[in-house]
Design an enzyme around this catalytic site. Structure first.
Site, PDB file in Angstrom:
ATOM      1  N   TYR A 156     -15.030   8.345 -21.502  1.00 56.56           N
ATOM      2  CA  TYR A 156     -15.353   9.203 -22.645  1.00 56.56           C
ATOM      3  C   TYR A 156     -14.851   8.608 -23.960  1.00 56.56           C
ATOM      4  CZ  TYR A 156     -17.248  13.347 -20.320  1.00 56.56           C
ATOM      5  OH  TYR A 156     -18.049  14.218 -19.643  1.00 56.56           O
ATOM      6  N   LYS A 160     -12.956   5.753  -7.440  1.00 55.30           N
ATOM      7  CA  LYS A 160     -13.836   4.818  -6.733  1.00 55.30           C
ATOM      8  C   LYS A 160     -13.092   3.493  -6.614  1.00 55.30           C
ATOM      9  CE  LYS A 160     -17.987   4.709  -6.093  1.00 55.30           C
ATOM     10  NZ  LYS A 160     -18.700   4.672  -4.784  1.00 55.30           N
ATOM     11  N   ASP A 212     -17.809   9.828  -4.642  1.00 52.17           N
ATOM     12  CA  ASP A 212     -19.099  10.208  -4.052  1.00 52.17           C
ATOM     13  C   ASP A 212     -18.893  11.052  -2.801  1.00 52.17           C
ATOM     14  OD1 ASP A 212     -18.002   7.946  -2.848  1.00 52.17           O
ATOM     15  OD2 ASP A 212     -19.927   6.973  -2.460  1.00 52.17           O
ATOM     16  N   ASP A 272     -15.773  15.792 -14.734  1.00 50.60           N
ATOM     17  CA  ASP A 272     -16.896  16.490 -15.377  1.00 50.60           C
ATOM     18  C   ASP A 272     -17.947  16.832 -14.331  1.00 50.60           C
ATOM     19  OD1 ASP A 272     -18.590  17.416 -17.494  1.00 50.60           O
ATOM     20  OD2 ASP A 272     -19.701  15.521 -17.351  1.00 50.60           O
ATOM     21  N   ASP A 278     -18.772  20.717 -12.127  1.00 55.02           N
ATOM     22  CA  ASP A 278     -20.065  21.421 -12.123  1.00 55.02           C
ATOM     23  C   ASP A 278     -20.503  21.709 -10.689  1.00 55.02           C
ATOM     24  OD1 ASP A 278     -20.237  21.322 -14.897  1.00 55.02           O
ATOM     25  OD2 ASP A 278     -22.339  20.708 -14.904  1.00 55.02           O
TER      26      ASP A 278
HETATM   27  C1  IPM Z   1     -17.669  19.819 -20.120  1.00 55.70           C
HETATM   28  C2  IPM Z   1     -18.891  19.449 -20.890  1.00 55.70           C
HETATM   29  C3  IPM Z   1     -18.525  18.408 -21.960  1.00 55.70           C
HETATM   30  C4  IPM Z   1     -18.045  17.167 -21.241  1.00 55.70           C
HETATM   31  C5  IPM Z   1     -19.629  18.067 -22.950  1.00 55.70           C
HETATM   32  C6  IPM Z   1     -20.205  19.291 -23.599  1.00 55.70           C
HETATM   33  C7  IPM Z   1     -19.143  17.097 -23.982  1.00 55.70           C
HETATM   34  O1  IPM Z   1     -19.876  19.002 -20.022  1.00 55.70           O
HETATM   35  O2  IPM Z   1     -16.685  20.264 -20.738  1.00 55.70           O
HETATM   36  O3  IPM Z   1     -17.682  19.687 -18.898  1.00 55.70           O
HETATM   37  O4  IPM Z   1     -18.851  16.311 -20.838  1.00 55.70           O
HETATM   38  O5  IPM Z   1     -16.847  17.037 -21.081  1.00 55.70           O
HETATM   39 MG    MG Z   2     -19.396  19.173 -17.967  1.00 59.20          MG
END
Ligand code: IPM
Ligand code: MG
Length: 369
Positions: A141, A192, A225, A249, A253
């Protein structure tokens, strides 16, 4: 006397809608004698509209000065094609980086009432309580060099750099071990190491720190993975997952879906404890984005934002009782059968953002009288 200061940054899309519900809960706590000094400002597309930049220096300075930042969401389609430094998302990235919020706690907890709302089989998610600890200020990042270079003849070259130092790995791993001791006492470190140098170093540093200071905690290592697969296959095998910025990240999700919806997942981003006061800089934010498709329609789920506020009470103000009260009120409302659209289920009552807020406030009132 207030308990402390909070900077409210509602942002874009559904951000202001879910943050309005948080405000009502803050007012409720105020009526019970727990009050905060609140400030509010613009970030993301809202700040671009007003000031031509995703976050101003003055807002960054305010964020540095308060006890905690409560963040909504950023992102608006009209700015999607902006250069990076003028994208709404820069607001979050700058706050994370400038406040050095390196430790990102992303708990995935399944409420009993929502077991059926998950896309995973009920037996896989019932009782799930895992914590993804994501490194938040390093890795790809922020690594340099980064950019798109023109090679001529219609060719370009895009570069991002994944980079971690011993100190960066050690400080996030330390948080992971400390958190694990207060939970299931188990850490899965994810990288990884089979293909990446940062992964090799990550594994080595975590292993050494563990042997030196945290041998009482159970530690295992997993490739990212495989971890993605295991989160879908058998999520309850995990307690604390410690991983880098990008893997965190993605994996968070994936873990979110076990809970039924991204609309259920809170997060806390914490800095190092201050050398003199012991206080950590902190920002709390629902992990769902600005969801432009449903913005302004009173459809958003305010629960992730409320759970983030509960984390704020707990981690920035040691108010565990009030945090638990909010979580319990949310569970009450879910048990009563109320759902926002994202977690709608047959036989349950679908309500809008504001009404969900009203139901939760009613539950809060009931529980505290
Ligand atoms: C998160 C989001 C952010 C990230 C974006 C909006 C920059 O996806 O906080 O998970 O990638 O960190
Ligand atoms: Mg995210």
């Amino acid at each position: 006397m207030t308990t402390g200061s909070i900077l409210f940054l509602p942002g874009d899309g559904i951000g202001p809608e879910v943050m309005a519900v948080v405000r009502r809960v803050i007012d409720f706590l105020g009526s019970k004698g727990l009050s905060f000094e609140l400030q509010e400002d613009l970030v993301g597309g809202a700040a671009l509209d007003a000031h031509g930049e995703p976050i101003t220096d003055s807002v960054l300075a305010k964020a540095q000065a308060v006890d905690a930042v409560m963040f909504g969401a950023v992102g608006v389609h009209k700015y999607d094609t902006n250069p990076f430094h003028l994208k709404p998302e820069q607001a979050i990235l700058k706050l994370r980086k400038q406040l050095e919020l390196f430790a990102n706690l992303r708990p995935a907890i399944v409420f009993d009432a929502l077991v059926e709302a998950s896309t995973l089989k009920p037996e896989l998610v019932r009782g799930l309580d895992i914590l993804i600890l994501r490194e938040l200020t390093g890795g790809v990042y922020f690594g340099e060099p980064r950019g798109i270079e023109d090679l001529g003849a219609g060719q370009k070259r895009g570069v991002d750099t994944q980079v971690y130092t011993t100190a960066e790995i050690e400080r996030i791993a330390r948080v992971g071990f400390e958190l694990a001791r207060k939970r299931g006492n188990s850490v899965t470190s994810v990288e990884k190491a089979n293909v990446m140098h940062t992964g090799v170093l990550w594994r080595q540093v975590v292993t050494e720190l563990h042997a030196r200071e945290y041998a009482d905690v159970q530690l295992s290592h997993m490739y990212a993975d495989n971890c993605a697969m295991q989160l879908i296959r058998r999520p309850k095998q995990f307690d604390v997952i410690v991983t880098d910025n990008l893997f965190g990240d993605i994996l968070s999700d994936a873990a979110a879906m076990a809970t039924g919806s991204l609309g259920m997942l809170p997060s806390a981003a914490l800095g190092a404890p201050d050398a003199t006061t012991g206080k950590r800089k902190a920002m709390y934010e629902p992990i769902h984005g600005s969801a432009p498709d449903i913005a302004g329609k009173d459809m958003a789920n305010p629960i992730a934002a409320l759970m983030s506020f509960a984390m704020l009470l707990k981690y920035s103000f040691d108010r565990d009782a009030e945090a638990s009260l909010i979580e319990a009120a949310i569970a009450d409302v879910l048990n009563e059968g109320y759902r926002t659209a994202d977690i709608a289920q047959d036989g349950m009552t679908t309500v809008g953002t504001a009404e969900m807020g009203t139901k939760i406030l009613t539950a809060l009132t009931k529980r505290s009288t």
